[in-house]
Design a protein around this motif. Structure first.
Motif: not given
Length: 115
Positions: A63-65, A83-89
Motif C-alpha cells: 500500500a505504501l508505493p 522527500p517524504l516519499s523516500w522516508l515513508l518507504v
C-alpha cells in the motif's frame, strides 16, 4: 575428447550429520505426557497467526508505493532535505516489520500458554 568426471566434495562433518539424521527419528524419546493432538493444534494456530501477519505486512508494504503513486505531493514535501516519499518507504517500513515481529511473538506465546 572425453569430459572430465564430476566429483562431489563433501565435508566429513556433513557426512556425519547426514548419517545421524537418518537414525535420529528412530530413537526419538517423547515425554510421557506428550499430547500429539495438542501439539498439532498449537502448530496450526501458530501457522495461522504467521500467515495472517505476513498477509497484513504484505498489504501494508504494498500500500505504501500505491499511496505514493496516488498522492504525488508526497514526493515534493521534504523533511530534513529528504522527500517524504523516500522516508515513508525507507524508514517507516522497518519499524513496521519490527512491530509485526513483536506482535507475532506475543500472540504465539499467548496461544502456547492457553493450550
Amino acid at each position: 575428447m572425453s569430459r572430465p568426471r564430476r566429483v562431489a566434495v563433501v565435508s566429513p562433518q556433513t557426512r556425519l550429520a547426514l548419517a545421524r539424521r537418518s537414525a535420529a527419528g528412530r530413537h526419538l524419546v517423547l515425554p510421557p505426557d506428550f499430547d500429539a493432538r495438542a501439539a498439532r493444534r498449537a502448530y496450526l494456530r501458530q501457522r495461522r497467526l504467521a500467515g495472517a501477519t505476513v498477509l497484513t505486512l504484505a498489504t501494508l508494504l504494498l500500500a505504501l508505493p500505491l499511496l505514493i503513486a496516488t498522492v504525488p505531493q508526497l514526493g515534493t514535501v521534504r523533511l530534513v532535505g529528504v522527500p517524504l516519499s523516500w522516508l515513508l518507504v525507507g524508514v517507516f517500513a522497518h519499524p513496521l516489520l519490527l512491530l509485526a515481529a513483536v506482535a507475532l511473538l506475543r500472540r504465539t506465546e499467548r496461544a502456547e500458554r492457553t493450550r
